[in-house]
Design a protein around this motif. Structure first.
Motif, PDB file in Angstrom:
ATOM      1  N   SER A 128     -15.334   2.971  -8.930  1.00 23.42           N
ATOM      2  CA  SER A 128     -15.863   3.602  -8.881  1.00 23.42           C
ATOM      3  C   SER A 128     -17.517   3.359  -9.078  1.00 23.42           C
ATOM      4  O   SER A 128     -18.302   4.072  -8.378  1.00 23.42           O
ATOM      5  CB  SER A 128     -16.083   4.706 -10.367  1.00 23.42           C
ATOM      6  OG  SER A 128     -15.945   3.866 -11.538  1.00 23.42           O
TER       7      SER A 128
ATOM      8  N   PRO B  41      -4.478  -2.563  -4.396  1.00 24.70           N
ATOM      9  CA  PRO B  41      -4.344  -1.016  -4.301  1.00 24.70           C
ATOM     10  C   PRO B  41      -4.205  -0.347  -5.698  1.00 24.70           C
ATOM     11  O   PRO B  41      -4.104   0.786  -5.818  1.00 24.70           O
ATOM     12  CB  PRO B  41      -2.941  -1.094  -3.702  1.00 24.70           C
ATOM     13  CG  PRO B  41      -2.430  -2.595  -3.854  1.00 24.70           C
ATOM     14  CD  PRO B  41      -3.534  -3.535  -4.307  1.00 24.70           C
ATOM     15  N   ARG B  42      -3.996  -1.193  -6.915  1.00 25.69           N
ATOM     16  CA  ARG B  42      -3.899  -0.750  -8.072  1.00 25.69           C
ATOM     17  C   ARG B  42      -5.096   0.041  -8.717  1.00 25.69           C
ATOM     18  O   ARG B  42      -5.068   0.485  -9.743  1.00 25.69           O
ATOM     19  CB  ARG B  42      -3.051  -1.615  -9.204  1.00 25.69           C
ATOM     20  CG  ARG B  42      -1.917  -2.186  -8.545  1.00 25.69           C
ATOM     21  CD  ARG B  42      -1.459  -3.345  -9.483  1.00 25.69           C
ATOM     22  NE  ARG B  42      -2.583  -4.473  -9.500  1.00 25.69           N
ATOM     23  CZ  ARG B  42      -2.145  -5.692  -9.982  1.00 25.69           C
ATOM     24  NH1 ARG B  42      -1.100  -5.664 -10.958  1.00 25.69           N
ATOM     25  NH2 ARG B  42      -2.902  -6.670  -9.891  1.00 25.69           N
TER      26      ARG B  42
ATOM     27  N   TYR C  27     -13.935   0.984 -12.755  1.00 28.39           N
ATOM     28  CA  TYR C  27     -12.820   1.388 -11.956  1.00 28.39           C
ATOM     29  C   TYR C  27     -11.736   2.267 -12.714  1.00 28.39           C
ATOM     30  O   TYR C  27     -11.742   2.372 -14.018  1.00 28.39           O
ATOM     31  CB  TYR C  27     -11.994   0.178 -11.492  1.00 28.39           C
ATOM     32  CG  TYR C  27     -11.633  -0.614 -12.532  1.00 28.39           C
ATOM     33  CD1 TYR C  27     -10.131  -0.667 -13.051  1.00 28.39           C
ATOM     34  CD2 TYR C  27     -12.320  -1.738 -13.082  1.00 28.39           C
ATOM     35  CE1 TYR C  27      -9.754  -1.422 -13.904  1.00 28.39           C
ATOM     36  CE2 TYR C  27     -11.977  -2.700 -13.970  1.00 28.39           C
ATOM     37  CZ  TYR C  27     -10.631  -2.594 -14.259  1.00 28.39           C
ATOM     38  OH  TYR C  27     -10.178  -3.267 -15.476  1.00 28.39           O
TER      39      TYR C  27
ATOM     40  N   LYS D 241       1.821   5.924  -9.340  1.00 27.16           N
ATOM     41  CA  LYS D 241       1.405   6.740 -10.389  1.00 27.16           C
ATOM     42  C   LYS D 241       2.245   6.550 -11.937  1.00 27.16           C
ATOM     43  O   LYS D 241       1.761   6.505 -12.919  1.00 27.16           O
ATOM     44  CB  LYS D 241       1.799   8.169  -9.993  1.00 27.16           C
ATOM     45  CG  LYS D 241       0.917   8.749  -8.852  1.00 27.16           C
ATOM     46  CD  LYS D 241      -0.739   8.611  -9.270  1.00 27.16           C
ATOM     47  CE  LYS D 241      -1.589   9.006  -8.218  1.00 27.16           C
ATOM     48  NZ  LYS D 241      -2.943   8.702  -8.289  1.00 27.16           N
TER      49      LYS D 241
ATOM     50  N   GLU E 256     -11.401   5.856 -17.290  1.00 27.43           N
ATOM     51  CA  GLU E 256     -12.083   4.620 -16.698  1.00 27.43           C
ATOM     52  C   GLU E 256     -12.371   3.370 -17.243  1.00 27.43           C
ATOM     53  O   GLU E 256     -12.259   3.300 -18.539  1.00 27.43           O
ATOM     54  CB  GLU E 256     -13.324   5.247 -16.250  1.00 27.43           C
ATOM     55  CG  GLU E 256     -14.270   4.208 -15.669  1.00 27.43           C
ATOM     56  CD  GLU E 256     -15.905   4.827 -15.287  1.00 27.43           C
ATOM     57  OE1 GLU E 256     -16.135   4.836 -14.285  1.00 27.43           O
ATOM     58  OE2 GLU E 256     -16.453   5.238 -16.076  1.00 27.43           O
TER      59      GLU E 256
ATOM     60  N   GLU F  73      -9.077   2.055  -8.114  1.00 25.88           N
ATOM     61  CA  GLU F  73     -10.116   2.683  -7.425  1.00 25.88           C
ATOM     62  C   GLU F  73     -11.259   2.544  -8.074  1.00 25.88           C
ATOM     63  O   GLU F  73     -11.670   2.854  -9.081  1.00 25.88           O
ATOM     64  CB  GLU F  73      -9.515   4.354  -7.440  1.00 25.88           C
ATOM     65  CG  GLU F  73      -8.401   4.646  -6.643  1.00 25.88           C
ATOM     66  CD  GLU F  73      -7.917   6.064  -6.841  1.00 25.88           C
ATOM     67  OE1 GLU F  73      -8.851   6.935  -7.438  1.00 25.88           O
ATOM     68  OE2 GLU F  73      -6.907   6.445  -6.735  1.00 25.88           O
TER      69      GLU F  73
ATOM     70  N   ARG G 289       0.638  -1.303  -0.023  1.00 27.70           N
ATOM     71  CA  ARG G 289      -0.102   0.075  -0.065  1.00 27.70           C
ATOM     72  C   ARG G 289       1.045   1.286  -0.062  1.00 27.70           C
ATOM     73  O   ARG G 289       0.484   2.103  -0.494  1.00 27.70           O
ATOM     74  CB  ARG G 289      -0.663   0.167   1.280  1.00 27.70           C
ATOM     75  CG  ARG G 289      -2.060  -1.082   1.192  1.00 27.70           C
ATOM     76  CD  ARG G 289      -3.204  -0.199   0.515  1.00 27.70           C
ATOM     77  NE  ARG G 289      -4.444  -1.215   0.580  1.00 27.70           N
ATOM     78  CZ  ARG G 289      -5.179  -1.216  -0.394  1.00 27.70           C
ATOM     79  NH1 ARG G 289      -5.429  -0.215  -1.225  1.00 27.70           N
ATOM     80  NH2 ARG G 289      -6.029  -1.862  -0.416  1.00 27.70           N
TER      81      ARG G 289
ATOM     82  N   LEU H 140      -7.399   2.730 -12.857  1.00 24.23           N
ATOM     83  CA  LEU H 140      -6.180   2.284 -12.481  1.00 24.23           C
ATOM     84  C   LEU H 140      -5.526   3.498 -11.791  1.00 24.23           C
ATOM     85  O   LEU H 140      -5.547   4.675 -12.471  1.00 24.23           O
ATOM     86  CB  LEU H 140      -5.278   1.913 -13.713  1.00 24.23           C
ATOM     87  CG  LEU H 140      -5.980   0.607 -14.335  1.00 24.23           C
ATOM     88  CD1 LEU H 140      -4.765   0.334 -15.529  1.00 24.23           C
ATOM     89  CD2 LEU H 140      -5.687  -0.625 -13.417  1.00 24.23           C
ATOM     90  N   VAL H 141      -4.721   3.206 -10.861  1.00 29.30           N
ATOM     91  CA  VAL H 141      -4.139   4.772 -10.222  1.00 29.30           C
ATOM     92  C   VAL H 141      -2.925   5.403 -11.272  1.00 29.30           C
ATOM     93  O   VAL H 141      -2.594   6.524 -10.886  1.00 29.30           O
ATOM     94  CB  VAL H 141      -3.676   4.209  -8.896  1.00 29.30           C
ATOM     95  CG1 VAL H 141      -4.630   3.833  -7.682  1.00 29.30           C
ATOM     96  CG2 VAL H 141      -2.544   3.098  -8.943  1.00 29.30           C
ATOM     97  N   ASN H 142      -2.681   4.652 -11.875  1.00 32.63           N
ATOM     98  CA  ASN H 142      -1.469   5.120 -12.925  1.00 32.63           C
ATOM     99  C   ASN H 142      -2.052   5.654 -14.285  1.00 32.63           C
ATOM    100  O   ASN H 142      -1.445   5.986 -15.257  1.00 32.63           O
ATOM    101  CB  ASN H 142      -0.532   4.113 -13.115  1.00 32.63           C
ATOM    102  CG  ASN H 142      -0.785   2.869 -13.856  1.00 32.63           C
ATOM    103  OD1 ASN H 142      -1.865   2.733 -14.425  1.00 32.63           O
ATOM    104  ND2 ASN H 142       0.087   2.143 -14.348  1.00 32.63           N
TER     105      ASN H 142
END
Length: 135
Positions: A97, A92-93, A116, A9, A124, A95, A4, A118-120
């Motif tokens: 929605s 954790p990769r 969803y 990014k 969507e 988020e 975590r 991806l954090v990088n």
């Protein structure tokens, strides 16, 4: 699995392709990257039961036990909350929605649509997973 506290990014997400296909030129195993790797990880995460992964009994969810309950709106709500919690705990990769669970009673399955990020990546993603009763 990525801890975590790791900044994600600018990371390229990679995972082994479970078909174990060999690249024709390099003779290495082909790897999945970014979106394909995360889709595979999400699918595996949702379909694993607790105690099914060696040395990590807490990993996964007990979604399959819910599939043998009667089709109802309460079952769909429980599935949605279980999916959201499992992804928040172990991926954790991503988020999330939204998670939509639609019961397909005539087909004996649930259709799960995950939206969803991806954090990088700013775009969507959408993936569908069908949860079926299998013995």
């Amino acid at each position: 699995f990525v801890p975590r506290n790791t900044p994600l990014k600018n990371v390229v997400f990679r995972d082994l392709d479970l078909n174990f296909a060999v690249h024709p030129n390099s003779k290495d195993l082909i790897s999945l990257k970014d979106d394909a790797a995360v889709k595979r990880a999400l699918r595996n995460l949702l379909l694993y039961d607790h105690y099914e992964k060696p040395f990590h009994p807490e990993f996964g969810s007990n979604i399959r036990r819910t599939l043998f309950e009667n089709f109802s709106s309460q079952t769909a709500i429980f599935l949605r909350s279980e999916i959201e919690q499992v992804i928040a705990n172990y991926e954790p990769r991503v988020e999330v929605s939204s998670v939509d669970v639609i019961s397909r009673e005539d087909e004996n399955r649930y259709e799960v649509t995950l939206k969803y990020f991806l954090v990088n990546s700013p775009s969507e993603r959408i993936t569908q997973i069908f949860l079926e009763r299998l013995r």
